[in-house]
Motif scaffolding. Structure first.
Motif, PDB file in Angstrom:
ATOM      1  N   ILE A 190       3.403  17.286   2.963  1.00 48.82           N
ATOM      2  CA  ILE A 190       2.517  18.315   3.761  1.00 48.82           C
ATOM      3  C   ILE A 190       0.919  18.030   3.213  1.00 48.82           C
ATOM      4  O   ILE A 190       0.196  18.086   3.824  1.00 48.82           O
ATOM      5  CB  ILE A 190       3.051  19.782   3.117  1.00 48.82           C
ATOM      6  N   GLN A 191       0.879  17.975   1.920  1.00 49.19           N
ATOM      7  CA  GLN A 191      -0.315  17.531   1.328  1.00 49.19           C
ATOM      8  C   GLN A 191      -1.113  16.579   1.850  1.00 49.19           C
ATOM      9  O   GLN A 191      -2.279  16.637   2.352  1.00 49.19           O
ATOM     10  CB  GLN A 191      -0.282  17.770  -0.145  1.00 49.19           C
ATOM     11  N   LEU A 192      -0.107  15.501   2.112  1.00 46.46           N
ATOM     12  CA  LEU A 192      -0.730  14.132   2.554  1.00 46.46           C
ATOM     13  C   LEU A 192      -1.112  14.329   3.988  1.00 46.46           C
ATOM     14  O   LEU A 192      -2.096  14.003   4.421  1.00 46.46           O
ATOM     15  CB  LEU A 192       0.026  12.963   2.329  1.00 46.46           C
ATOM     16  N   ALA A 199      -3.490   7.625   6.109  1.00 52.47           N
ATOM     17  CA  ALA A 199      -2.252   8.544   5.062  1.00 52.47           C
ATOM     18  C   ALA A 199      -1.822   7.444   4.258  1.00 52.47           C
ATOM     19  O   ALA A 199      -1.405   7.688   2.925  1.00 52.47           O
ATOM     20  CB  ALA A 199      -1.139   9.208   6.053  1.00 52.47           C
ATOM     21  N   PHE A 200      -1.410   6.112   4.759  1.00 52.81           N
ATOM     22  CA  PHE A 200      -0.817   5.099   4.227  1.00 52.81           C
ATOM     23  C   PHE A 200      -1.794   4.694   2.780  1.00 52.81           C
ATOM     24  O   PHE A 200      -1.374   4.382   1.532  1.00 52.81           O
ATOM     25  CB  PHE A 200      -0.324   3.945   4.872  1.00 52.81           C
ATOM     26  N   LEU A 201      -3.066   4.525   3.165  1.00 55.06           N
ATOM     27  CA  LEU A 201      -4.041   4.251   2.346  1.00 55.06           C
ATOM     28  C   LEU A 201      -4.193   5.215   1.100  1.00 55.06           C
ATOM     29  O   LEU A 201      -4.056   5.024   0.004  1.00 55.06           O
ATOM     30  CB  LEU A 201      -5.525   3.836   3.011  1.00 55.06           C
ATOM     31  N   MET A 202      -4.343   6.440   1.591  1.00 53.08           N
ATOM     32  CA  MET A 202      -4.391   7.488   0.654  1.00 53.08           C
ATOM     33  C   MET A 202      -3.182   7.748  -0.204  1.00 53.08           C
ATOM     34  O   MET A 202      -3.249   8.082  -1.335  1.00 53.08           O
ATOM     35  CB  MET A 202      -4.525   8.943   1.462  1.00 53.08           C
ATOM     36  N   ASN A 226      -1.086   8.971  -5.599  1.00 51.90           N
ATOM     37  CA  ASN A 226       0.148   8.458  -5.406  1.00 51.90           C
ATOM     38  C   ASN A 226       1.271   9.190  -4.798  1.00 51.90           C
ATOM     39  O   ASN A 226       1.831  10.202  -5.608  1.00 51.90           O
ATOM     40  CB  ASN A 226       0.560   7.874  -6.851  1.00 51.90           C
ATOM     41  N   THR A 227       1.498   8.905  -3.915  1.00 50.05           N
ATOM     42  CA  THR A 227       3.014   9.594  -3.126  1.00 50.05           C
ATOM     43  C   THR A 227       3.913   8.457  -2.813  1.00 50.05           C
ATOM     44  O   THR A 227       4.960   8.863  -1.956  1.00 50.05           O
ATOM     45  CB  THR A 227       2.471  10.350  -1.953  1.00 50.05           C
ATOM     46  N   LYS A 228       3.893   7.310  -3.393  1.00 45.86           N
ATOM     47  CA  LYS A 228       5.006   6.325  -3.001  1.00 45.86           C
ATOM     48  C   LYS A 228       6.382   6.738  -3.284  1.00 45.86           C
ATOM     49  O   LYS A 228       6.461   7.148  -4.404  1.00 45.86           O
ATOM     50  CB  LYS A 228       4.565   5.102  -3.364  1.00 45.86           C
TER      51      LYS A 228
END
Length: 362
Positions: A61-63, A202-205, A222-224
């Motif tokens: 959600i944050q992303l 989003a992917f970059l973020m 980092n959300t990976k």
């Protein structure tokens, strides 16, 4: 003991086979081969595009909020898990609570437009228990006022509406793959974007805004998802259909054994292919709900007050944000989510239903 849920675990040999490949490759994270495979297989099975795997459903959600560039006020539901509201606050936005519909338990579209101000940037609604919001009306409102739409679809994995994945509605939908969900990666989640440009941002973020060795393009964190979690997801995927079918059967037993109790359930809309994620029941009064909870606990059964409290009453909100939402507050005071998981037996469900009926004197 009968908990409200019990995590489904795939065959350990299947999981360790994925781990063996990971050991041989030496790749544990950073969008490795297992993460790419899981993303592709989920997208293919659900009929969705622009899916980004993440660490958990809250970061999803944050992303989404950050990638869409949202600021100011976000209209949202008070009847959801606290992560929905927390994500808005964590990203520096203000939640604007709109009460829910008394039959669907989802945000009431009749009340949304009155809550829109010049500060409003988006609508963040929850598909409560996996039952869909009125996605058509919400999109119409958003289009008229130039707002973005995010759906917290943490409960909606595999749900289809009119033959299409529910996740395809809005500007983005977020998923949780927590161990309590019917499809899980232990911990994890995903964001599904409608627009490829936003998905790419989003992917970059999700990897610190970092491209290549030393090119920092955008603000990021980092959300990976790790390869360990992706391996769990790949091990789970072949079981999703049977998990949903087992939960459907458990729900049918509840329906049969609780017939005549007049307990309220969410309304099922036309064209819904449900995933049987939860079995919530709403009692006539708070007192009856608490009496049933106590009786069940005395018999080793542990339902959950899900969702409670109504989020507009959270103690850390400022006074102006804590606007009344009487329908949500009433539901939150009277709801219990009953145990539901694949290993739950017909006899156990009969015992739970009998206990409820005894307390209600039926």
């Amino acid at each position: 003991m009968i908990p409200v849920t019990r995590t489904f675990l795939p065959d350990l040999d299947v999981y360790t086979a994925y781990l063996k490949g990971m050991w041989e490759s030496g790749v544990l994270t950073n969008n490795g081969p297992l993460s790419k495979q899981l993303s592709a297989e989920i997208s293919n099975s659900l009929g969705i595009t622009h899916l980004q795997l993440v660490t958990n459903g809250t970061l999803a959600i944050q992303l989404a909020i950050k990638a869409l560039g949202l600021q100011g006020e976000i209209i949202t539901t008070p009847y959801s898990y606290v992560a929905t509201t927390n994500s808005i606050l964590w990203e520096g936005c203000t939640p604007k609570f709109v009460d829910v519909d008394a039959t669907s338990f989802c945000i009431d579209p009749d009340l949304i437009e009155a809550a829109i101000t010049e500060k409003t940037s988006a609508i963040l609604a929850t598909h409560v228990y996996g039952y869909p919001c009125d996605v058509g009306r919400i999109q119409d409102i958003a289009d008229r006022h130039g707002l973005k739409v995010i759906y917290d679809a943490a409960h909606a994995y595999g749900v289809r509406l009119q033959g299409e994945s529910l996740l395809n509605h809005g500007d983005c939908s977020t998923l949780s793959f927590h161990a309590t969900k019917l499809f899980h990666t232990g911990e994890g989640g995903a964001v599904i974007f409608r627009d490829k440009e936003v998905a790419d941002r989003a992917f970059l973020m999700s990897k610190f805004g970092h491209l290549g060795e030393d090119h920092y393009i955008d603000l990021g964190i980092n959300t990976k998802m790790s390869e360990l979690h992706a391996a769990m997801g790949l091990s789970m995927l072949p079981h999703v259909s049977s998990i949903i079918e087992a939960r459907r059967q458990c729900s049918a037993w509840y329906d049969e054994f609780l017939a005549g109790t007049k307990l309220q359930r969410p309304e099922v809309v036309r064209g819904l292919e449900y995933n049987f994620a939860y079995y919530p029941v709403v009692f006539e009064t708070h007192q009856k709900a608490m009496a049933v909870r106590e009786a069940l606990q005395n018999n080793g059964v542990f339902p959950r007050r899900y969702f409670h409290p109504s989020l507009n009453t959270l103690p850390f909100l400022d006074e102006a944000t804590r606007s009344p939402c009487p329908v949500s507050e009433s539901l939150a005071s009277r709801v219990l989510s009953l145990p539901l998981y694949t290993a739950l037996s017909q006899q156990e469900i009969l015992m739970i239903a009998t206990c409820i009926k005894n307390v209600l004197d039926i």
